[in-house]
Design a protein around this motif. Structure first.
Motif, mmCIF file in Angstrom:
data_model
loop_
_atom_site.group_PDB
_atom_site.id
_atom_site.type_symbol
_atom_site.label_atom_id
_atom_site.label_comp_id
_atom_site.label_asym_id
_atom_site.label_seq_id
_atom_site.Cartn_x
_atom_site.Cartn_y
_atom_site.Cartn_z
ATOM 1 N N ARG A 151 -7.859 -5.466 -19.938
ATOM 2 C CA ARG A 151 -8.193 -5.547 -18.510
ATOM 3 C C ARG A 151 -9.460 -6.365 -18.299
ATOM 4 N NH1 ARG A 151 -8.012 0.720 -16.974
ATOM 5 N NH2 ARG A 151 -9.059 0.731 -19.005
ATOM 6 N N VAL A 152 -10.375 -6.321 -19.256
ATOM 7 C CA VAL A 152 -11.596 -7.125 -19.149
ATOM 8 C C VAL A 152 -11.244 -8.605 -19.206
ATOM 9 C CG1 VAL A 152 -13.785 -7.723 -20.262
ATOM 10 C CG2 VAL A 152 -13.065 -5.332 -20.127
ATOM 11 N N SER A 153 -10.419 -9.003 -20.167
ATOM 12 C CA SER A 153 -10.062 -10.417 -20.291
ATOM 13 C C SER A 153 -9.254 -10.882 -19.091
ATOM 14 C CB SER A 153 -9.286 -10.661 -21.591
ATOM 15 O OG SER A 153 -8.080 -9.933 -21.608
ATOM 16 N N ARG A 154 -8.360 -10.040 -18.616
ATOM 17 C CA ARG A 154 -7.544 -10.431 -17.471
ATOM 18 C C ARG A 154 -8.365 -10.554 -16.197
ATOM 19 N NH1 ARG A 154 -2.280 -6.568 -18.869
ATOM 20 N NH2 ARG A 154 -1.305 -8.049 -20.307
ATOM 21 N N LEU A 155 -9.311 -9.645 -16.008
ATOM 22 C CA LEU A 155 -10.165 -9.733 -14.823
ATOM 23 C C LEU A 155 -11.057 -10.962 -14.894
ATOM 24 C CD1 LEU A 155 -11.148 -8.585 -12.168
ATOM 25 C CD2 LEU A 155 -12.705 -7.073 -13.441
ATOM 26 N N MET A 156 -11.609 -11.256 -16.073
ATOM 27 C CA MET A 156 -12.423 -12.459 -16.231
ATOM 28 C C MET A 156 -11.597 -13.717 -15.973
ATOM 29 S SD MET A 156 -14.800 -11.555 -19.565
ATOM 30 C CE MET A 156 -15.957 -12.900 -19.335
ATOM 31 N N ALA A 157 -10.357 -13.729 -16.447
ATOM 32 C CA ALA A 157 -9.483 -14.879 -16.213
ATOM 33 C C ALA A 157 -9.179 -15.043 -14.732
ATOM 34 C CB ALA A 157 -8.183 -14.724 -17.001
ATOM 35 N N LEU A 158 -8.906 -13.923 -14.043
ATOM 36 C CA LEU A 158 -8.605 -13.977 -12.615
ATOM 37 C C LEU A 158 -9.813 -14.475 -11.821
ATOM 38 C CD1 LEU A 158 -6.688 -13.363 -10.268
ATOM 39 C CD2 LEU A 158 -7.575 -11.021 -10.271
ATOM 40 N N LEU B 130 -19.442 -17.305 -10.543
ATOM 41 C CA LEU B 130 -19.335 -17.193 -11.991
ATOM 42 C C LEU B 130 -20.537 -16.494 -12.617
ATOM 43 C CD1 LEU B 130 -17.717 -20.638 -12.814
ATOM 44 C CD2 LEU B 130 -16.647 -18.397 -12.979
ATOM 45 N N MET B 131 -21.574 -16.245 -11.802
ATOM 46 C CA MET B 131 -22.706 -15.462 -12.298
ATOM 47 C C MET B 131 -22.283 -14.059 -12.708
ATOM 48 S SD MET B 131 -25.777 -16.813 -12.431
ATOM 49 C CE MET B 131 -26.851 -15.398 -12.173
ATOM 50 N N VAL B 132 -21.184 -13.559 -12.159
ATOM 51 C CA VAL B 132 -20.746 -12.204 -12.485
ATOM 52 C C VAL B 132 -20.362 -12.080 -13.957
ATOM 53 C CG1 VAL B 132 -19.901 -11.904 -10.129
ATOM 54 C CG2 VAL B 132 -18.291 -12.565 -11.910
ATOM 55 N N MET B 133 -20.094 -13.189 -14.623
ATOM 56 C CA MET B 133 -19.688 -13.168 -16.031
ATOM 57 C C MET B 133 -20.870 -12.932 -16.983
ATOM 58 S SD MET B 133 -16.433 -14.020 -15.735
ATOM 59 C CE MET B 133 -15.285 -14.990 -14.748
ATOM 60 N N VAL B 134 -22.058 -13.282 -16.550
ATOM 61 C CA VAL B 134 -23.191 -13.358 -17.476
ATOM 62 C C VAL B 134 -23.525 -12.027 -18.144
ATOM 63 C CG1 VAL B 134 -25.649 -13.904 -17.671
ATOM 64 C CG2 VAL B 134 -24.133 -15.398 -16.347
ATOM 65 N N PRO B 135 -23.654 -10.904 -17.403
ATOM 66 C CA PRO B 135 -23.975 -9.643 -18.102
ATOM 67 C C PRO B 135 -22.929 -9.261 -19.150
ATOM 68 C CG PRO B 135 -24.333 -9.416 -15.738
ATOM 69 C CD PRO B 135 -23.639 -10.723 -15.939
ATOM 70 N N THR B 136 -21.648 -9.440 -18.819
ATOM 71 C CA THR B 136 -20.578 -9.106 -19.763
ATOM 72 C C THR B 136 -20.659 -9.968 -21.009
ATOM 73 O OG1 THR B 136 -19.106 -8.366 -17.990
ATOM 74 C CG2 THR B 136 -18.071 -9.039 -20.051
ATOM 75 N N ILE B 137 -20.976 -11.242 -20.842
ATOM 76 C CA ILE B 137 -21.055 -12.164 -21.981
ATOM 77 C C ILE B 137 -22.263 -11.852 -22.860
ATOM 78 C CG2 ILE B 137 -21.438 -14.577 -22.613
ATOM 79 C CD1 ILE B 137 -19.795 -15.316 -20.096
ATOM 80 N N VAL B 138 -23.424 -11.699 -22.238
ATOM 81 C CA VAL B 138 -24.640 -11.409 -23.015
ATOM 82 C C VAL B 138 -24.505 -10.072 -23.726
ATOM 83 C CG1 VAL B 138 -27.118 -10.973 -22.854
ATOM 84 C CG2 VAL B 138 -26.092 -12.813 -21.498
ATOM 85 N N GLY B 139 -23.999 -9.063 -23.005
ATOM 86 C CA GLY B 139 -23.846 -7.746 -23.608
ATOM 87 C C GLY B 139 -22.877 -7.741 -24.778
ATOM 88 N N ALA B 140 -21.858 -8.595 -24.723
ATOM 89 C CA ALA B 140 -20.860 -8.638 -25.794
ATOM 90 C C ALA B 140 -21.494 -8.984 -27.139
ATOM 91 C CB ALA B 140 -19.774 -9.645 -25.445
ATOM 92 N N PHE B 141 -22.479 -9.839 -27.124
ATOM 93 C CA PHE B 141 -23.086 -10.305 -28.369
ATOM 94 C C PHE B 141 -24.334 -9.530 -28.770
ATOM 95 C CE2 PHE B 141 -20.809 -14.197 -26.946
ATOM 96 C CZ PHE B 141 -20.020 -14.392 -28.078
ATOM 97 N N PHE B 142 -25.022 -8.926 -27.809
ATOM 98 C CA PHE B 142 -26.348 -8.394 -28.117
ATOM 99 C C PHE B 142 -26.544 -6.904 -27.817
ATOM 100 C CE2 PHE B 142 -27.025 -12.964 -27.359
ATOM 101 C CZ PHE B 142 -27.630 -13.299 -28.562
ATOM 102 N N THR C 59 -11.993 -15.771 -22.475
ATOM 103 C CA THR C 59 -11.761 -14.442 -21.906
ATOM 104 C C THR C 59 -11.004 -13.552 -22.898
ATOM 105 O OG1 THR C 59 -9.828 -15.396 -20.783
ATOM 106 C CG2 THR C 59 -11.840 -15.173 -19.508
ATOM 107 N N GLU C 60 -10.113 -14.130 -23.681
ATOM 108 C CA GLU C 60 -9.431 -13.378 -24.730
ATOM 109 C C GLU C 60 -10.452 -12.790 -25.698
ATOM 110 O OE1 GLU C 60 -6.170 -14.304 -28.288
ATOM 111 O OE2 GLU C 60 -7.279 -15.940 -27.331
ATOM 112 N N MET C 61 -11.486 -13.556 -26.013
ATOM 113 C CA MET C 61 -12.529 -13.100 -26.926
ATOM 114 C C MET C 61 -13.260 -11.871 -26.387
ATOM 115 S SD MET C 61 -15.682 -15.304 -28.541
ATOM 116 C CE MET C 61 -16.465 -15.683 -26.974
ATOM 117 N N PHE C 62 -13.597 -11.894 -25.111
ATOM 118 C CA PHE C 62 -14.354 -10.773 -24.557
ATOM 119 C C PHE C 62 -13.473 -9.548 -24.328
ATOM 120 C CE2 PHE C 62 -16.884 -14.520 -23.267
ATOM 121 C CZ PHE C 62 -17.998 -14.221 -24.039
#
Length: 490
Positions: free
Chosen positions: A121-128, A400-412, A110-113
């Motif tokens: 706020r993105v990392s903290r929300l993902m961690a929460l 945890l599906m809510v994480m997928v768009p944020t993760i994919v978008g971060a790299f691509f 989450t620190e990475m994203f």
């Protein structure tokens, strides 16, 4: 019925082995946050691969997946193979996770994203959200331990004793030396789980007349279990509802994603992926065949989760092998539990508590505190009524599906913004909670995962298109491109 004394002796031997490994791991610790949470990024491919496998192939396999096979037949194999196919995402994402963690020194996923989007706020929300949606998964590990131990000893073990064993071992091994301790014990536990499963299946099949006898019995007694969609559990909707979240497990679950940070070099990272794929392919077949064997040995179970205990008590398998497998399943549950707790600890230490001047020692203390709190809360929920556990499990399945768009978008997707990530995470999480807890939508209903995925993707894309990226956002796609080319990674 297995003597509870023998179970206690086996658990004692298992505990001694784990504590020995943990003590040795402690001596290698250097006292830094990177060392505690990532084993100093020096883990080789075999230990990393087995640790990843032990974390992801939990007690779910020989308790839940075996029960799904017992109840619904070959559809369970298809469901688990979808998850196995999802491990192919590692080919694309593992190099990016590893390179980004090395390039910028990230410790938690989450620190990475948060750094990628330029907004903590993105990392903290993902961690929460990880904390909220992973606690139910921890709870199921505890419940699996209780079901197994009580089932094989005719209720000589109660749920409280089983949960206490799992909690104490998970806490001790994690507190000793962090990820190094967890990874080493995970590797031993993964080997134990796979070897014991293979031996037990071999004895059970031999007792049924060998492979030919086992196949003949299944064709004669349960032909419908071998056809698609099976005897009633699996429909297209149910299959989609269960399979889609598992396909993205490799990137949506931070406890396995963090395993990609610990590897010492790029070559080891590639070999680790091969170890994980090999382990998964073999163990998936073991769990499914185990379910079909249980169907022949104990065909009239009311609770299909008792399939493994019933087979272990059947007398077909020698007692030493039964004890070996019981400890293997116990190890699988504990490895998942301590891995999740340690990852959540690293998130809180890095994303919520890290300020300028905070020493590594303080971060480690915070991480250890979170480990204890997470395991205690998971234990509490495991001891509650089935109603709340079922509701929490519904949340965990799709949450945890809510994480997928944020993760994919971060790299691509360079156009992705922190506002899009926040909208996606919040919108998807609220949808999951509302449907699962307030509308009672079942984990078997594709409406749950479909709605969560739809809201998350739509929120991410739409809000990113109408907002601007944070000025401090990192360009993962551009900066990682030459590094990926150097290593000839996709």
């Amino acid at each position: 019925m297995i003597s509870s004394t023998l179970i206690w002796l086996s658990i004692g031997a298992f505990t001694a082995l784990g504590i020995t490994l943990a003590i040795v791991a402690t001596r290698a610790n250097r006292g830094t946050a990177t060392d505690y949470f990532l084993a100093g990024r020096t883990t080789g491919s075999i230990v990393a691969g087995l640790s990843y496998a032990a974390t992801t192939y939990s007690a779910f396999m020989l308790v839940v997946l075996t029960g799904l096979t017992y109840r619904g037949g070959v559809g369970a194999l298809g469901f688990e193979l979808v998850y196995f196919a999802g491990l192919s995402l590692l080919v694309i994402f593992a190099p990016r996770y590893w390179l980004a963690s090395k390039r910028w020194g990230f410790i938690s996923p989450t620190e990475m994203f948060g750094a990628r989007y330029g907004d903590r706020r993105v990392s903290r929300l993902m961690a929460l959200l990880s904390l909220v949606f992973l606690l139910p998964y921890c709870t199921t590990q505890m419940a699996g331990i209780g079901l197994l131990l009580s089932g094989v000893t005719d209720d000589s073990f109660d749920l409280f004793q089983a949960v206490l064993i799992g909690a104490v071992l998970a806490i001790v091994w994690t507190l000793f030396a962090g990820l190094r301790s967890v990874a080493w014990t995970d590797a031993a536990q993964a080997a134990m789980m796979l070897i014991s499963g293979l031996i037990a299946v071999g004895f059970a099949i031999a007792a049924l007349g060998g492979v030919d006898g086992f196949v003949s019995l299944t064709l004669e007694n349960n032909p419908e279990w071998l056809s698609v969609p099976g005897p009633g559990l699996w429909s297209l909707g149910t299959f989609i509802a269960l399979a889609v979240p598992w396909f993205f497990f490799a990137i949506s679950n931070p406890q396995v994603a963090q395993r990609l940070f610990i590897i010492k070099d790029f070559r080891s990272m590639r070999n680790m992926v091969l170890w994980v794929l090999g382990f998964g392919l073999v163990f998936t077949q073991v769990a499914v065949v185990w379910g079909f064997i249980a169907l022949q040995v104990a065909p009239d179970l009311d609770n299909t989760s008792n399939a493994s205990p019933a087979l272990l008590n059947s007398g077909l398998i020698p007692v030493p092998v039964v004890l070996f497998l019981v400890v293997g399943i116990l190890a699988a549950a504990i490895s998942t539990l301590d891995s999740i707790a340690l990852t959540l600890g690293s998130m809180v230490a890095r994303d919520f508590s890290r300020q300028r001047g905070v020493k590594d020692r303080t971060q480690i203390v915070i991480g250890r505190t979170v480990v204890v709190v997470v395991i205690v809360f998971a234990s509490y929920f495991a001891l509650q009524s089935a109603d709340i556990v079922d509701q929490l499990a519904s949340l965990s399945a799709a949450g945890l599906m809510v994480m997928v768009p944020t993760i994919v978008g971060a790299f691509f997707w360079r156009r992705a913004t922190h506002w899009g990530a926040l909208a996606s995470l919040l919108g998807g999480a609220i949808t999951a909670v509302w449907l699962a807890l307030f509308q009672g939508v079942s984990v078997f209903n594709p409406l749950l995962v479909g709605s969560v995925a739809g809201v998350s993707v739509l929120g991410f894309v739409a809000v990113s298109l109408i907002t601007k990226a944070h000025p401090d956002a990192l360009d993962f796609r551009g900066e990682l491109a030459p590094l990926l080319a150097t290593h000839r990674a996709w």
